[in-house]
Design a protein around this motif. Structure first.
Motif, PDB file in Angstrom:
ATOM      1  N   ASP A  55       1.071  -1.255  -0.324  1.00 27.87           N
ATOM      2  CA  ASP A  55       0.095  -0.114  -0.221  1.00 27.87           C
ATOM      3  C   ASP A  55       0.955   1.097   0.159  1.00 27.87           C
ATOM      4  O   ASP A  55       2.077   1.310   0.012  1.00 27.87           O
ATOM      5  CB  ASP A  55      -1.028  -0.143   1.300  1.00 27.87           C
ATOM      6  N   GLU A  56       0.282   2.052   0.123  1.00 29.42           N
ATOM      7  CA  GLU A  56       1.097   3.426   0.186  1.00 29.42           C
ATOM      8  C   GLU A  56       1.572   3.486   0.881  1.00 29.42           C
ATOM      9  O   GLU A  56       3.076   4.923   1.315  1.00 29.42           O
ATOM     10  CB  GLU A  56      -0.042   4.875  -0.049  1.00 29.42           C
ATOM     11  N   ARG A 125       1.861   6.589  -2.417  1.00 31.45           N
ATOM     12  CA  ARG A 125       1.392   7.733  -1.762  1.00 31.45           C
ATOM     13  C   ARG A 125       1.126   9.624  -2.576  1.00 31.45           C
ATOM     14  O   ARG A 125       0.621   9.353  -1.867  1.00 31.45           O
ATOM     15  CB  ARG A 125       2.301   7.598  -0.435  1.00 31.45           C
ATOM     16  N   GLN A 127       0.957  10.163  -5.332  1.00 23.73           N
ATOM     17  CA  GLN A 127       0.105  10.304  -6.177  1.00 23.73           C
ATOM     18  C   GLN A 127      -1.261  10.218  -5.573  1.00 23.73           C
ATOM     19  O   GLN A 127      -2.439  10.782  -5.747  1.00 23.73           O
ATOM     20  CB  GLN A 127      -0.453   8.910  -7.509  1.00 23.73           C
ATOM     21  N   LYS A 128      -1.557   9.372  -4.384  1.00 23.29           N
ATOM     22  CA  LYS A 128      -2.523   9.635  -3.816  1.00 23.29           C
ATOM     23  C   LYS A 128      -3.221  10.770  -2.896  1.00 23.29           C
ATOM     24  O   LYS A 128      -4.281  11.046  -3.053  1.00 23.29           O
ATOM     25  CB  LYS A 128      -2.906   8.825  -2.310  1.00 23.29           C
ATOM     26  N   LEU A 132      -6.864  12.510  -4.705  1.00 17.94           N
ATOM     27  CA  LEU A 132      -7.309  13.297  -2.942  1.00 17.94           C
ATOM     28  C   LEU A 132      -7.782  14.614  -3.234  1.00 17.94           C
ATOM     29  O   LEU A 132      -8.861  14.777  -2.878  1.00 17.94           O
ATOM     30  CB  LEU A 132      -7.053  12.866  -1.708  1.00 17.94           C
ATOM     31  N   GLY A 141     -10.207   8.466   0.749  1.00 16.86           N
ATOM     32  CA  GLY A 141      -9.356   8.012   0.858  1.00 16.86           C
ATOM     33  C   GLY A 141      -8.873   6.921   1.926  1.00 16.86           C
ATOM     34  O   GLY A 141      -8.198   6.024   1.523  1.00 16.86           O
ATOM     35  N   TRP A 144     -10.043   4.313  -2.073  1.00 17.45           N
ATOM     36  CA  TRP A 144      -9.358   4.596  -2.749  1.00 17.45           C
ATOM     37  C   TRP A 144      -7.832   4.646  -2.507  1.00 17.45           C
ATOM     38  O   TRP A 144      -7.242   5.036  -1.791  1.00 17.45           O
ATOM     39  CB  TRP A 144      -9.299   5.787  -3.414  1.00 17.45           C
ATOM     40  N   HIS A 145      -7.709   3.647  -3.292  1.00 17.26           N
ATOM     41  CA  HIS A 145      -6.244   2.742  -2.442  1.00 17.26           C
ATOM     42  C   HIS A 145      -4.870   3.031  -3.830  1.00 17.26           C
ATOM     43  O   HIS A 145      -5.377   1.854  -5.178  1.00 17.26           O
ATOM     44  CB  HIS A 145      -6.569   0.938  -2.077  1.00 17.26           C
ATOM     45  N   PHE A 146      -3.691   2.807  -3.726  1.00 17.54           N
ATOM     46  CA  PHE A 146      -2.737   3.183  -4.898  1.00 17.54           C
ATOM     47  C   PHE A 146      -1.946   2.600  -4.501  1.00 17.54           C
ATOM     48  O   PHE A 146      -1.496   2.543  -3.200  1.00 17.54           O
ATOM     49  CB  PHE A 146      -2.202   4.450  -4.615  1.00 17.54           C
TER      50      PHE A 146
END
Length: 278
Positions: A55-56, A125, A127-128, A132, A141, A144-146
């Motif tokens: 994850d981020e 991270r 990009q998220k 957002l 948040g 929506w997962h990157f």
């Protein structure tokens, strides 16, 4: 024609042929870049939910953590260093989400998975945070997962959904398709929407379809019944037969209610005639 006229014509013809040959060669090279690139739809197939990404925050996370068996999942395969196409995909998705009343994390989940194994959670991270802020829905948040991952894990996911890409050394970038992929809460692929911009209504219908009726309102179910996905239009279009059939059912229901009310009123009137008050 004088000899110099013939010579000029010969030179011009040879130049034109040379230019045409060079253009054909460049076109052939450009087409070769896209060999093996594209999407082979795997509708009805299930993705392997035991795949582990990062994850981020750099924490390992299995895909199954994003699939609760009820809410649908919207998957976007991108890479963060993409010079153009991936940013356009995420920009378009963000604009679509802005126009929807639904929010990632509530009615559905969104996964933006990088297919470049060299990319890091730190890039994800950033990009998220960017998207957002662009979306303007802080609560999104949570939904929506990157994600990033290694080459083996990425390839297992992209192969499962039929997403094929390739690295182009001379361009130092990936050649890849652009699409949003919709999955059920169990990880079953239900729909592909192609392109960079998507109608919010189409995305909502695709999510309702993916959820198999577990999310959305009665109106959403009726709309999904009346609209059918048309791959030629890359959109949901009116299904005339279903609309007519639904119209017939509604007409019968309204007629039945009207006749019942009429019958009840007439019966009451007859009873009042037979048994007058007083």
């Amino acid at each position: 024609m004088r000899w110099w006229g013939k010579a000029w014509w010969l030179v011009w013809s040879l130049s034109a042929l040379g230019a045409l040959s060079a253009w054909a060669q460049r076109s052939g090279q450009q087409l070769a870049v896209f060999e093996g690139v594209g999407i082979e739809e795997q509708l009805g197939a299930r993705i392997p939910l035991d795949l582990t990404f990062f994850d981020e925050e750099g924490q390992p996370v299995a895909l199954r953590e994003f699939f609760d068996g009820r809410r649908p999942v919207l998957l976007a395969l991108v890479y963060h260093d993409c010079p153009m196409l991936c940013n356009l995909v995420l920009d378009g998705l963000t604009r679509t989400l802005q126009q929807m009343s639904w929010t990632p994390g509530d009615q559905f989940e969104v996964l933006a998975v990088s297919f470049n194994h060299r990319e890091t959670p730190e890039q994800a991270r950033r990009q998220k945070i960017h998207y957002l802020e662009m979306l303007g829905k802080p609560a999104a948040g949570a939904g929506w997962h990157f994600l990033t991952g290694d080459s083996t894990t990425i390839r297992a996911l992209t192969d499962a959904v039929g997403f094929y890409f390739r690295w182009v050394p001379e361009k130092q970038q990936f050649a890849h398709p652009a699409a949003l992929i919709f999955l059920s809460g169990e990880g079953k692929i239900s729909r592909y929407l192609y392109g960079l911009e998507h109608d919010p209504g189409d995305v909502r219908k695709a999510l309702v379809e993916a959820s198999e009726g577990r999310v959305g309102t009665v109106i959403d179910q009726v709309l999904l019944y009346c609209f059918q996905y048309d791959p030629n239009e890359n959109s949901y279009v009116a299904n005339a037969f279903n609309i007519m059939r639904l119209g017939g059912v509604v007409t019968m229901v309204v007629l039945g209610i009207t006749l019942f009310l009429f019958w009840r009123r007439e019966r009451r009137r007859q009873q009042e005639t037979l048994h007058p008050a007083g």
